[in-house]
Motif scaffolding. Structure first.
Motif, PDB file in Angstrom:
ATOM      1  N   LEU A  11       0.827  -1.206   0.000  1.00  0.00           N
ATOM      2  CA  LEU A  11       0.000   0.000   0.000  1.00  0.00           C
ATOM      3  C   LEU A  11       0.865   1.262   0.000  1.00  0.00           C
ATOM      4  O   LEU A  11       0.530   2.256  -0.644  1.00  0.00           O
ATOM      5  N   GLY A  15       0.833   4.176  -2.766  1.00  0.00           N
ATOM      6  CA  GLY A  15       0.722   5.577  -2.388  1.00  0.00           C
ATOM      7  C   GLY A  15       1.826   6.421  -3.009  1.00  0.00           C
ATOM      8  O   GLY A  15       1.584   7.550  -3.437  1.00  0.00           O
ATOM      9  N   ASP A  47      -6.527   4.012   0.098  1.00  0.00           N
ATOM     10  CA  ASP A  47      -5.328   3.446   0.721  1.00  0.00           C
ATOM     11  C   ASP A  47      -5.364   3.638   2.235  1.00  0.00           C
ATOM     12  O   ASP A  47      -5.119   2.712   3.008  1.00  0.00           O
ATOM     13  N   LYS A  48      -5.702   4.857   2.673  1.00  0.00           N
ATOM     14  CA  LYS A  48      -5.725   5.147   4.112  1.00  0.00           C
ATOM     15  C   LYS A  48      -6.855   4.392   4.820  1.00  0.00           C
ATOM     16  O   LYS A  48      -6.675   3.902   5.935  1.00  0.00           O
ATOM     17  N   LYS A  51      -5.743   0.741   5.161  1.00  0.00           N
ATOM     18  CA  LYS A  51      -4.747   0.584   6.220  1.00  0.00           C
ATOM     19  C   LYS A  51      -5.382   0.675   7.613  1.00  0.00           C
ATOM     20  O   LYS A  51      -5.041  -0.100   8.500  1.00  0.00           O
TER      21      LYS A  51
END
Length: 73
Positions: A11, A15, A47-48, A51
Motif C-alpha cells: 500500500l 501511495g 489506501d488510508k 490501512k
C-alpha cells in the motif's frame, strides 16, 4: 494468514506511485488536471481507509493507541 506488514508495504508503494501521478502534468496528455487529481486522491483515500481497517482488524480499536513493543531481531 495475511502478512500485514507486507500488505502495508504494498500500500505504501501504491501511495508513492499515486503521489507521483498527482505531481505529473496531465495537461500535456490532454487530461483535465482536476479529473486526474480527483482520481488519484480517491486512490489515496482508499489506501488510508484500507490501512486503518487492517490495523483495527489486526489490533482492535484500543490497539490503535497502544505503545508499540520493541522490534525483535
Amino acid at each position: 494468514m495475511l502478512n500485514a506488514n507486507a500488505f502495508h508495504n504494498v500500500l505504501n508503494l501504491i501511495g508513492l506511485i499515486v503521489g507521483a501521478l498527482i505531481a505529473f502534468d496531465w495537461t500535456t496528455l490532454g487530461l483535465d488536471p482536476a479529473t486526474a487529481a480527483t482520481v488519484a486522491g480517491g486512490f489515496l483515500l482508499a489506501d488510508k481507509i484500507i490501512k486503518l481497517a487492517l490495523n483495527i482488524t489486526r489490533d482492535g480499536l484500543t490497539g490503535l493507541f497502544k505503545v508499540q513493543p520493541p522490534v525483535e531481531r
